[in-house]
Write an enzyme that holds these catalytic residues in place. Sequence first.
Site, mmCIF file in Angstrom:
data_model
loop_
_atom_site.group_PDB
_atom_site.id
_atom_site.type_symbol
_atom_site.label_atom_id
_atom_site.label_comp_id
_atom_site.label_asym_id
_atom_site.label_seq_id
_atom_site.Cartn_x
_atom_site.Cartn_y
_atom_site.Cartn_z
ATOM 1 N N LYS A 1 -21.883 17.237 8.237
ATOM 2 C CA LYS A 1 -20.792 17.336 9.205
ATOM 3 C C LYS A 1 -20.655 16.092 10.081
ATOM 4 O O LYS A 1 -19.596 15.875 10.680
ATOM 5 C CB LYS A 1 -20.983 18.567 10.091
ATOM 6 N N SER B 1 0.845 -1.189 0.000
ATOM 7 C CA SER B 1 0.000 0.000 0.000
ATOM 8 C C SER B 1 0.886 1.248 0.000
ATOM 9 O O SER B 1 1.704 1.433 -0.890
ATOM 10 C CB SER B 1 -0.953 -0.042 1.198
#
Length: 285
Positions: free
Chosen positions: A155, A103
């Site tokens: 949010k 990764s």
Amino acid sequence: MVRFVRKLLPRRWRPDHVEIPVVRLHGTIMTGGGPFRQNLSLATAASVFEKAFGDKDSPAVAISVNSPGGSPVQSRLIFRRIRDLAAEKNKKVYMFVEDVAASGGYMIAIAGDEIIADPSSIVGSIGVVSASFGFTDLIKKIGVERRVYTAGKNKATLDPFRPENKEDVEHLKSLQLEIHETFINLVKERRGEKLTDNPDLFTGQFWTGLRGLELGLVDGLGDMRSYLRGQYGPKTRLRVIAQPRGLFGRKLPSAETRMGELGANIAGGIISAAEERALWSRFGL
């Protein structure tokens, strides 16, 4: 001081060996980590890079990588700094994979002009993953009421204490696809025609160094000392460039920081350790 004196000597009196600076990039890739814990990020590696690439006598810099990944941003920042310094200082970069370069760890590895791995190293995992937990049933059982107040309907996206929202997941996946595409393009740019057309190459799958050589993910198999001596001669010496250390091997925080942030550091350290353990465990390490 010794190296400076050597430069003043006539060439015929100088040592007849090549010295290669070595940088060790080991650990999970993320910012922070607290005063007693240091992860791999551009901030922790920048000064070491400057010192290694600043060696005017060396034709190359060797970097050992041992990382299961982490932050895609920090991975790319480290990659970019290595390539910028290599171009600026006209140095060849050799990357040596130890246990794993997966990764983000592999994103750093492709900054090398050559990537050398152990046959049993783990390489690849060219993908993007996000993980979290859901605690909605738990807080009900222990009688906790979750109260969230926001300005802006998104949010509280992916709040682990609220039921999973399909739109939130779709948005997260769209972000992952963009990051994944950036990763893929970077690998193609650096590895070019060395890569095979294996359909699993960019699926997040990972392989041993031996198989990685066949797929074009690495350029060779071996260890740092033997490989560099094969490139620059049997008298080649390796010089490890280390981070400046304080007492007990780490730079300790001030008394105010230790007292005022002790609880936060302990809590953050536990979470960081859990995240780090999960990343390493994915590769059986």
